[in-house]
Design a protein around this motif. Structure first.
Motif, PDB file in Angstrom:
ATOM      1  N   HIS A   1      70.222  14.026  48.858  1.00 12.68           N
ATOM      2  CA  HIS A   1      70.541  12.783  48.503  1.00 12.68           C
ATOM      3  C   HIS A   1      71.943  12.489  48.022  1.00 12.68           C
ATOM      4  CE1 HIS A   1      66.626  10.473  48.541  1.00 12.68           C
ATOM      5  NE2 HIS A   1      66.192  11.842  48.918  1.00 12.68           N
TER       6      HIS A   1
ATOM      7  N   VAL B   1      73.924   1.198  47.883  1.00 14.50           N
ATOM      8  CA  VAL B   1      72.796   1.476  48.528  1.00 14.50           C
ATOM      9  C   VAL B   1      72.450   0.992  49.745  1.00 14.50           C
ATOM     10  CG1 VAL B   1      70.275   0.697  48.003  1.00 14.50           C
ATOM     11  CG2 VAL B   1      71.816   1.127  46.157  1.00 14.50           C
TER      12      VAL B   1
ATOM     13  N   SER C   1      67.460   2.560  50.006  1.00 13.33           N
ATOM     14  CA  SER C   1      67.396   3.881  49.690  1.00 13.33           C
ATOM     15  C   SER C   1      68.979   4.337  49.034  1.00 13.33           C
ATOM     16  CB  SER C   1      67.092   4.882  50.765  1.00 13.33           C
ATOM     17  OG  SER C   1      67.048   6.174  50.285  1.00 13.33           O
ATOM     18  N   THR C   2      69.003   5.616  48.957  1.00 15.18           N
ATOM     19  CA  THR C   2      70.160   6.127  48.374  1.00 15.18           C
ATOM     20  C   THR C   2      71.393   5.956  49.459  1.00 15.18           C
ATOM     21  OG1 THR C   2      68.883   7.917  47.843  1.00 15.18           O
ATOM     22  CG2 THR C   2      70.889   8.430  47.233  1.00 15.18           C
TER      23      THR C   2
ATOM     24  N   ALA D   1      71.484   9.932  52.581  1.00 16.96           N
ATOM     25  CA  ALA D   1      70.373  10.966  52.473  1.00 16.96           C
ATOM     26  C   ALA D   1      70.020  11.502  54.028  1.00 16.96           C
ATOM     27  CB  ALA D   1      69.076  10.133  51.828  1.00 16.96           C
TER      28      ALA D   1
ATOM     29  N   ASN E   1      58.554  12.691  47.193  1.00 17.48           N
ATOM     30  CA  ASN E   1      59.930  12.802  47.816  1.00 17.48           C
ATOM     31  C   ASN E   1      59.537  13.668  49.193  1.00 17.48           C
ATOM     32  OD1 ASN E   1      59.279  15.829  47.502  1.00 17.48           O
ATOM     33  ND2 ASN E   1      60.894  15.960  46.017  1.00 17.48           N
TER      34      ASN E   1
ATOM     35  N   PHE F   1      61.993  -0.514  47.479  1.00 17.84           N
ATOM     36  CA  PHE F   1      62.814   0.668  47.560  1.00 17.84           C
ATOM     37  C   PHE F   1      61.920   1.742  47.935  1.00 17.84           C
ATOM     38  CE2 PHE F   1      64.837  -2.138  44.714  1.00 17.84           C
ATOM     39  CZ  PHE F   1      65.920  -1.798  44.564  1.00 17.84           C
TER      40      PHE F   1
ATOM     41  N   SER G   1      61.283   7.844  47.311  1.00 16.58           N
ATOM     42  CA  SER G   1      61.896   8.974  47.189  1.00 16.58           C
ATOM     43  C   SER G   1      63.403   8.698  46.788  1.00 16.58           C
ATOM     44  CB  SER G   1      62.179   9.674  48.572  1.00 16.58           C
ATOM     45  OG  SER G   1      63.060   8.834  49.441  1.00 16.58           O
ATOM     46  N   PHE G   2      63.817   7.416  46.784  1.00 16.76           N
ATOM     47  CA  PHE G   2      64.962   6.968  46.262  1.00 16.76           C
ATOM     48  C   PHE G   2      64.973   6.608  44.793  1.00 16.76           C
ATOM     49  CE2 PHE G   2      67.292   3.117  44.651  1.00 16.76           C
ATOM     50  CZ  PHE G   2      68.610   3.899  44.621  1.00 16.76           C
TER      51      PHE G   2
ATOM     52  N   TRP H   1      67.003   8.253  41.892  1.00 18.29           N
ATOM     53  CA  TRP H   1      67.701   7.275  40.961  1.00 18.29           C
ATOM     54  C   TRP H   1      67.221   7.730  39.609  1.00 18.29           C
ATOM     55  CZ3 TRP H   1      71.706   4.935  40.170  1.00 18.29           C
ATOM     56  CH2 TRP H   1      72.076   3.997  39.077  1.00 18.29           C
TER      57      TRP H   1
END
Length: 225
Positions: A41, A53, A68-69, A72, A114, A160, A163-164, A168
């Motif tokens: 990420h 984002v 999400s990130t 990633a 994740n 969201f 996994s993000f 975070w």
């Protein structure tokens, strides 16, 4: 021919509980069998402090349409975490940076949240260059102040990727830890002591107040790019 959001036949390293490679398999099989594998990420911060984002393509096989990130992706077979992070930045955002420019942040062990991945997180800070989101993978990029992003996650977690949210939280924990371990100069320590003494003296004469300016207005600081 339009680029696909992902290739189900790309090859991943399968790893054991100690992140040691024990086999290889296709993306489709790794996800279907919930095998341990590797991912990265990358948090991209603008020079004004905003974090970028991404909204994931609806064609993605996991968390379609969710935020999400900044960037990633999975670590390919035989690839290092650092090389994967630099590659994903190029492929998803058009950012060409050497892996040595990425700031290591945290690592995660596999979990349902994740996607059964060993994860390493990185940051790109003070980025002022051009960004070209890959339309096969990204619907849009949105810039948030860190405070507003936290507020949005708390109010609308369903928007969201899980996994993000986990990444975070680890980012915030890393930042807090780094801030706590930074030594204060003699002048800073003295100023802090004086300010604290002044505040304590004032508090004898003033009622406690609630600070409501920690978060910006909902529409402040959030914008598509």
């Amino acid at each position: 021919m339009p680029q696909k959001a992902q290739d189900p036949n790309e090859i991943f390293d399968v790893v054991d509980e100690n992140d040691r490679v024990v086999a290889t398999d296709t993306r489709a099989n790794v996800h279907a069998k919930k095998l341990f594998h590797r991912a990265v990420h990358i948090f991209v911060f603008r020079d004004n402090g905003d974090i970028l984002v991404q909204q994931r393509s609806f064609e993605k096989d996991t968390c379609p349409g969710l935020f999400s990130t900044s960037c990633a992706g999975h670590v390919d077979s035989g690839e290092s975490y650092e090389a994967a992070a630099a590659r994903e930045l190029r492929e998803e955002l058009g950012i060409a940076l050497p892996a040595t420019d990425l700031v290591p942040l945290f690592s995660q062990r596999p979990s349902p949240e994740n996607g059964n991945e060993f994860v390493r997180g990185y940051a790109v800070k003070n980025f002022a260059g051009e960004i070209t989101p890959n339309p096969a993978e990204i619907i849009r990029m949105v810039a948030f102040s860190p405070q507003q992003l936290q507020e949005e996650i708390e109010k609308n977690p369903e928007k969201f990727a899980p996994s993000f949210i986990l990444a975070w939280q680890d980012f915030l924990a890393t930042e807090a830890k780094n801030s706590h371990h930074q030594p204060k100069s003699h002048h800073q320590a003295e100023s802090h002591h004086q300010a604290e003494s002044h505040h304590q003296a004032e508090s004898h004469h003033q009622p406690d107040s609630h600070h409501q300016a920690d978060f910006p207005h909902k529409n402040d600081g959030r914008r598509n790019i």
